[in-house]
Structure formats: C-alpha cells, structure tokens
Design a protein around this motif. Structure first.
Motif, mmCIF file in Angstrom:
data_model
loop_
_atom_site.group_PDB
_atom_site.id
_atom_site.type_symbol
_atom_site.label_atom_id
_atom_site.label_comp_id
_atom_site.label_asym_id
_atom_site.label_seq_id
_atom_site.Cartn_x
_atom_site.Cartn_y
_atom_site.Cartn_z
ATOM 1 N N GLU A 475 0.800 -1.046 -0.173
ATOM 2 C CA GLU A 475 -0.045 0.032 -0.071
ATOM 3 C C GLU A 475 0.806 1.465 0.129
ATOM 4 O O GLU A 475 1.951 1.208 0.519
ATOM 5 N N GLY A 476 0.268 2.267 -0.488
ATOM 6 C CA GLY A 476 1.059 3.743 -0.675
ATOM 7 C C GLY A 476 0.186 4.718 -0.161
ATOM 8 O O GLY A 476 -1.038 4.575 -0.769
ATOM 9 N N HIS A 477 0.456 5.776 0.301
ATOM 10 C CA HIS A 477 -0.123 6.837 0.513
ATOM 11 C C HIS A 477 0.739 8.134 0.606
ATOM 12 O O HIS A 477 1.933 8.435 0.859
ATOM 13 N N TYR A 478 0.013 9.049 0.069
ATOM 14 C CA TYR A 478 0.918 10.651 -0.013
ATOM 15 C C TYR A 478 -0.056 11.547 -0.044
ATOM 16 O O TYR A 478 -1.239 11.652 -0.510
ATOM 17 N N ARG A 479 0.135 12.579 0.742
ATOM 18 C CA ARG A 479 -0.554 13.965 0.867
ATOM 19 C C ARG A 479 0.185 14.956 0.228
ATOM 20 O O ARG A 479 1.332 15.457 0.862
ATOM 21 N N HIS A 480 -0.312 15.556 -0.861
ATOM 22 C CA HIS A 480 0.593 16.815 -1.423
ATOM 23 C C HIS A 480 -0.192 18.097 -1.034
ATOM 24 O O HIS A 480 -1.552 18.049 -1.093
ATOM 25 N N LYS A 481 0.616 19.040 -0.263
ATOM 26 C CA LYS A 481 0.026 20.017 0.243
ATOM 27 C C LYS A 481 0.966 21.537 0.088
ATOM 28 O O LYS A 481 2.188 21.001 0.578
ATOM 29 N N LYS A 482 0.700 22.281 -0.582
ATOM 30 C CA LYS A 482 1.549 23.613 -0.985
ATOM 31 C C LYS A 482 0.615 24.818 -0.527
ATOM 32 O O LYS A 482 -0.492 24.755 -1.107
ATOM 33 N N GLN A 483 1.056 25.812 0.135
ATOM 34 C CA GLN A 483 0.486 27.033 0.439
ATOM 35 C C GLN A 483 1.619 27.975 0.294
ATOM 36 O O GLN A 483 2.485 28.120 1.020
ATOM 37 N N THR A 484 1.300 28.884 -0.930
ATOM 38 C CA THR A 484 2.278 29.887 -0.977
ATOM 39 C C THR A 484 1.787 31.342 -1.015
ATOM 40 O O THR A 484 2.191 32.156 -1.953
ATOM 41 N N GLY A 485 0.528 31.684 -0.597
ATOM 42 C CA GLY A 485 -0.113 32.779 -0.511
ATOM 43 C C GLY A 485 -1.289 32.521 -1.675
ATOM 44 O O GLY A 485 -1.017 32.111 -2.746
ATOM 45 N N GLY A 486 -2.333 32.992 -1.248
ATOM 46 C CA GLY A 486 -3.399 32.699 -2.102
ATOM 47 C C GLY A 486 -3.780 31.125 -2.220
ATOM 48 O O GLY A 486 -3.841 30.674 -1.249
ATOM 49 N N ALA A 487 -4.270 30.749 -3.485
ATOM 50 C CA ALA A 487 -4.882 29.418 -3.487
ATOM 51 C C ALA A 487 -3.729 28.403 -3.554
ATOM 52 O O ALA A 487 -2.687 28.897 -3.989
ATOM 53 N N GLY A 488 -3.789 27.403 -2.892
ATOM 54 C CA GLY A 488 -2.880 26.511 -2.650
ATOM 55 C C GLY A 488 -3.084 25.227 -3.366
ATOM 56 O O GLY A 488 -3.870 25.318 -4.415
ATOM 57 N N GLN A 489 -2.176 24.127 -3.190
ATOM 58 C CA GLN A 489 -2.433 22.764 -3.646
ATOM 59 C C GLN A 489 -2.672 21.831 -2.782
ATOM 60 O O GLN A 489 -1.839 21.833 -1.812
ATOM 61 N N PHE A 490 -3.701 20.894 -2.876
ATOM 62 C CA PHE A 490 -4.045 19.797 -2.147
ATOM 63 C C PHE A 490 -4.643 18.645 -2.614
ATOM 64 O O PHE A 490 -5.345 18.953 -3.486
ATOM 65 N N GLY A 491 -3.807 17.524 -2.293
ATOM 66 C CA GLY A 491 -4.497 16.138 -2.855
ATOM 67 C C GLY A 491 -3.815 15.238 -1.941
ATOM 68 O O GLY A 491 -2.803 15.234 -1.802
ATOM 69 N N GLU A 492 -4.713 14.121 -1.643
ATOM 70 C CA GLU A 492 -4.462 13.182 -1.037
ATOM 71 C C GLU A 492 -4.784 11.895 -1.387
ATOM 72 O O GLU A 492 -5.935 11.586 -1.907
#
Length: 682
Positions: A475-492
């Motif tokens: 099994e594999g798991h990853y949470r991608h999270k970026k916050q650089t001001g304004g809208a960020g990036q999120f996906g898990e």
C-alpha cells in the motif's frame, strides 16, 4: 487484362533467407509474361530488390509487390524478406493474401524461418503451400527432405507434383495416377493426396466410395481441395527450380486451378467497435458494396512522397472517388490509383475486391489504416497482428546542430514503414532511442537515415529493453500540500498495488467510495501513476504487470487541483513500489544456433557462460547441428563475432523474443546503482 474477383490469386513468398524467394518471384513474373527477362540478384536487376541497400547486401529488406496474368487469372505476388531481422514487413504482407508459399531450400532443408512462417501462416488461418526450390542441385536428397517436411509439419504435407529426370522437370501426381519420378512411382503419392482431399467433404467421400475417382466431377475435387487448404487439412508441396524454370509454369497452373480466390479463403478477421466491445464482422467481396480496404504497407520516397499500399476486401475503389481513413471526418480524393511492379507505379482506374493497389501523397495514411467510403464502416479494423518485440536499442543524436527536427521527421517516416521498428523519447535522459529486432536491423535503418534523408547521427551502445515490476502486494499513501499565498495545492491519495501475471500489462482500478476523491481528479491520479510506469521506479526502466487500486483520499473544495493529484498519485505509487519487492525484468530470447558438429563443445560452453539454458540439439544436413537455447538478451552483445570466430565463419544463428523474467540479484544491484533518478521536486 480485365478480371473479376474470382480470377484473382494473392500469394506471398516467405521462408528462410537464401531459399530463393526473390529468384522464384522473378521466375514467376517471367513465366507469366510480366517481364521479358528474369532479373538476377548478383547483377542487382531484380524487380523486387530495387532498394540500393538491398542491391548492396544481396537480400530483401522490404516486401515487394508485382503481378502477372496467367491463363485468365491475375496473380498478385509479394516477395518478403527471409531474414528474421526484417520480419515486420513480412508479417505485414500476410494480412493481404489468401495463400502463403513457404519456400524451402532443397540443399539446406527445414530451417528456423521455415518453421516460423508455417506457424505465422497457420495462426492467421491462411492457406499454406510448401515450395521446394533448387531441385536440380547435385546431391539434393529430395526424398529425405519430403520425409522431414512430413515429420515436422504432419501427414497433411503431401506432394502435388514430383521431380523427374534429375530435377529437370516435374510430374503432376494429383491429376496423374501413373508415371515415374525421381522419388519413385507416381501412383502411391497420387492415392495419398486423393484420399486426403476427398475425406474432408462427406458428400465427396461418399461419391468417391460409390463411383471411384473417375466418377468425381472436376469442380467437386477443386472444392474439396480448397476446403482442405482453408482448414489446414492439406499442405501441398510443389517442386521447382527457379534458376532453370523447372516446375515454375506448373506452379502458376496450380495457382490457377487450386489456390483459393478472395471469395473462397477464410474471411479476414475484421472487427467493429472499440476495445472489449469490438465484435467480429464479415466483409463480402461484392464490388457494388461499400468500400472496405486495409493499408498493409507504407513507403516513404523522398521524390514520390508517402505511398500507401492496400488490399481491397469489399467494394470498388475508383479513381477520383472519396475515401475516409479510419474514423476520420474528412475524406481524401483518390487522385491517382496504382498497381505496383516493384519500384514502378502503373496507373489504373479501379481496384476491385481482392485486389492490391496503392495511393500516393496522402499524409494521413498509416499502417493498418482502414479505408472506406461510408461512415457506416466507422470503427472497423482488422484484428491486431502480433509483431515481434524490438529488443535491441540505440540512443541516437543528430551529428550536426540544427538537424534535430530533420532527424525526428526522418525517424518517424522510417517507423511508419516497419511495424517492428520503434522510436522512443526518454524524458528521463532526454534521449531518442530507436529499437529494432537486431543489430543488423538498426544498422540498416541508420544507413537509410543517411542515404535517403541525409541525416548523420552519433549513437550510444545498444540499450537493452529491461522492464520493472513488483512481486508483492503493498500500500502507498501521499498527501500533497502546498501553500504559497492565495490558492494552494492539496490532494491526498491512498492506493494499493498487486502484481499481475507476466505480460498482462497495467490495470488502473477505481474503488473510491463516497467521493473522497472527486471523479474529475481520478484521471490526474492515473496520470501520476503512469509517469512512474513510463520512467521507472528503481532502475529507470518502464514498469509493467502491475495493478493499481485507488481506494481512498481527501480533497479540498478550494485548493484541490489536477496538479496536486498528479503529484499525490505519483508519490503514493512510488511508496507502494518500495514496499512491494520491486524487480528488474530482462528480455529472454529463443536462440537457435546452426554450425558444424565439431564445434558443438565450443558453442555449448560459450552459451553456458552467458547464463543460457540449452533446451536441446538436433542433427541437420551436411554434418551440422542445431543448438536451441534460451539466453538473456544482455548476454548476446557481440555474439555474432564470437560465433564467427569459434566456427571459422560457418556458424549462424536466429533470435526470437521469448519472455521477460527477473534478473539475478547482482545484476539488479548494478542496474539500480547505475541509475540516477531525477524526479522533480514538488
């Protein structure tokens, strides 16, 4: 002459290199009156080997097409390459014919190419004929060869004619019940082939038992014979000498009276639909029906442009008509329609069902394209033909600055012509890699690149087509999270992976419940997974035979974007692979070495040092032995020179791709250490 579908015969000449296919091709064209004088390979004057490289090397590289008329029939002949290195054009030609004439050298007998082409033709449900050539050579043991053909391919192998007067002529043993031949009385073989033919059809068999052979109608025998060919119940043998002409006109007579016309043979395997929903359909050789034709050969000529050669299965292709390509919405106009005679293009006004013709300067044409004149025939295609896996690779670069685009275009054109020649761009190493069936195959392609398109290249050593896979569930798991001001990036992403059987490929399964990953983002997850599949995870080679099941994840109503789920899918897949006992797979080749018997020890010892598994040895004619083995392809670099050295130039070998299997642990460690992964930072 004008002709109907019933008067057409389509025949491909195939078999082992050196058996005399091109010489027989010339002899048949000459006997049929298509050419005044048979050309010579030695003089470079044959109709089929017109390419400068073919003339220089003295053997066929491409399939060549020409036709001849004989006693009211029109015969389309295709001369195919014998060398396994150029099997792509040979296999392509099989889709255009009803009958394959497999040419056997009377001197050397059954060889690797003989067996291979018999298997391919049988798998394609084509009618097969064995043509024994060079029957007038001194010392040719034709009786022993006929016995070996029957041992190798079954009791359905029976002679239609027999050599006589030392191979100076042939005597028909199908229509004649008496007479003498070099193989003894004709009567015995006549009875065997008549018995074989009549037993296929119950009605004919009953009449034969009631009234005897003399009471059978000619059409009854023809229909039973054709049924035998179609069902593989009979593989007739014809004897010829292409050099002297013995048996050549008789072979044309056999084509006229006994070979099937396009309406008689097994129907071509057309499908309609996409993927698993595709259903078989039957084309009808009706000249008034909608057009269905298949492009089986592409040729790119710097002067003529792109030439698409096609076989018509249904309808009539007329000059100035409009045809669609596959499911295209915009038709093209058939401004010029050609019959081929080697390199010559003879303009014609129409091509009827069963015929072979060509159109030029239509850039959208490609190998296996279906041409049709009505959208009723959209989504029609021939069942996919299996081509050999190109196992040899070279990384190529343009020698001169500014020629990169020219190189890319030229390689694309070469790949269009040969289904077994592939061009890849490795993003990870920023290399263009060409792949073919052998070192010789690639050398010929590079020579064409220079001669035809004026492109010089530098090359790196051959790359082996390793693959990667996994051997355990994980099994594999990853949470991608970026916050650089304004809208960020999120996906898990949560996923699990499973190994699939060897050769199964890749499966992507969606088991997400409750919309934890919205449907519009699942393609992005798959895209991230496929990035790893193409670039590799442990040694930089494409990954195969794995199932990826995405079962859970999280999203954010504002910050979730496609790029976030691409990254999360890729990283989750990489984590799962690291825990799933990843393996590097190597291509294993079936190797068949033929050499004088006294070199058996040297050959066996050399193969043993290459991690080979020797599967057996057979005796061949002239004191030769045939060693059959399975060998890792990576161990065969330089084998041609090695074999030449240990056998004083008298050894030869043939290769076929067999399968993939895991490399030894020490080899995998070296490959992993040599790879410097450069995954982009998120």
């Amino acid at each position: 002459m004008s002709y109907s579908t019933r008067q057409i015969r389509n025949v491909a000449l195939a078999g082992h290199p050196g058996a005399g296919k091109t010489t027989l091709f010339e002899a048949l064209l000459h006997a049929g009156g298509a050419i005044q004088t048979a050309g010579s390979i030695e003089r470079g004057s044959t109709v089929s080997d017109f390419d400068p490289i073919e003339k220089d090397r003295g053997h066929s590289i491409d399939a060549a097409i020409a036709s001849t008329d004989h006693s009211g029939i029109h015969i389309n002949l295709i001369d195919t390459p014998g060398y396994p290195d150029f099997r792509g054009p040979t296999l392509s030609a099989l889709s255009a014919v009803e009958t394959v004439a497999i040419v056997v050298d009377a001197d050397h007998g059954i060889d690797h190419g003989t067996r291979r082409m018999m298997e391919h033709a049988k798998a394609r449900k084509l009618c097969r004929v064995l043509v024994v050539n060079k029957i007038d050579h001194p010392g040719a043991r034709l009786g022993a060869l006929l016995d070996k053909l029957r041992d190798a391919f079954g009791n359905e192998v029976l002679p239609l004619n027999l050599p006589a007067e030392g191979g100076k002529r042939v005597v028909n043993c199908f229509t004649q019940s008496s007479g003498h031949s070099d193989l003894g009385p004709v009567g015995g073989w006549h009875q065997k082939i008549i018995d074989q033919v009549v037993e296929i059809n119950e009605t004919v068999m009953d009449r034969y038992l009631d009234v005897g052979e003399a009471g059978l109608q000619g059409q009854e025998l023809h229909d039973a014979f054709e049924q035998c060919l179609r069902e593989g119940h009979l593989v007739p043998v014809c004897f010829v000498s292409a050099r002297s002409g013995a048996g050549v006109r008789e072979l044309l007579d056999v084509a006229e009276t006994l070979f099937p016309h396009p309406g008689e043979a097994n129907p071509p395997p057309f499908m309609k639909g996409v993927g698993a929903n595709a259903q078989p359909i039957t084309s009808t050789p009706d000249p008034a029906a909608h057009v269905i034709a298949d492009v089986f050969k592409i040729a790119n000529d710097p002067f003529v442009g792109k030439l698409g050669v096609f076989r018509v299965y249904q309808g009539t292709v007329m000059k100035d008509t409009q045809l669609f390509i596959d499911d295209g919405k915009k038709p093209f106009k058939v401004a010029h329609l050609f019959k081929l005679k080697g390199k010559e293009h003879v303009e014609i006004t129409q091509a009827i069902p069963g015929d072979i013709a060509a159109v030029a300067k239509i850039e959208e044409l490609h190998f296996d394209a279906v041409l049709h004149d009505s959208h009723d025939e959209d989504q029609i295609h021939l069942a996919q033909m299996q081509f050999p896996n190109p196992m040899f690779g070279l990384a190529v670069n343009a020698s001169s600055k500014g020629q990169e685009q020219k190189l890319a275009i030229a390689l694309h054109k070469l790949a269009e012509e040969d289904p077994a020649f592939h061009v890849e761009h490795n993003v990870e190493t920023n290399e263009t890699v060409i792949r073919g069936l052998s070192d010789l195959h690639l050398r010929v392609m590079l020579q064409r690149l220079k001669d035809r398109y004026g492109v010089d290249v530098t090359t790196h050593p051959p790359r082996i087509a390793y693959r990667e896979t996994v051997s355990a569930h994980a099994e594999g798991h990853y949470r991608h999270k970026k916050q650089t001001g304004g809208a960020g990036q999120f996906g898990e992403v949560f996923l699990r992976i499973e190994p699939l059987p060897r050769g199964a490929g890749f499966e992507f399964v969606d088991e997400v419940k409750g919309g934890t990953i919205p449907g519009q983002f699942l393609p992005a997850v798959e895209k991230g997974v496929r990035q790893v599949l193409s670039g590799g995870a442990v040694a930089g080679y494409p990954m195969q035979d794995v199932r990826v099941i995405v079962y859970d994840g999280k999203h954010h109503p504002v910050d979730s974007k496609e790029i976030a789920f691409v990254a999360a899918g890729r990283k989750a897949f990489l984590e799962a692979i690291s825990k799933a006992r990843p393996q590097v797979l190597e291509p294993i080749a079936d190797l068949e070495v033929t050499a004088p018997e006294q070199h058996m020890g040297d050959i066996s010892g050399g193969l043993a040092s290459k991690r080979a598994r020797i599967n057996g040895t057979d005796s061949a004619r002239g004191g030769e032995i045939v060693v059959k083995a399975q060998v890792p392809l990576s161990e065969l670099e330089g084998y041609a020179a090695e074999l030449k050295s240990v056998t004083a130039g008298r050894g030869r070998y043939a290769l076929d791709f067999s399968h993939y299997e895991p490399v030894p642990i020490q080899v995998q460690q070296k490959l992993v250490e040599a790879w410097k992964p450069r995954h982009d930072e998120d």
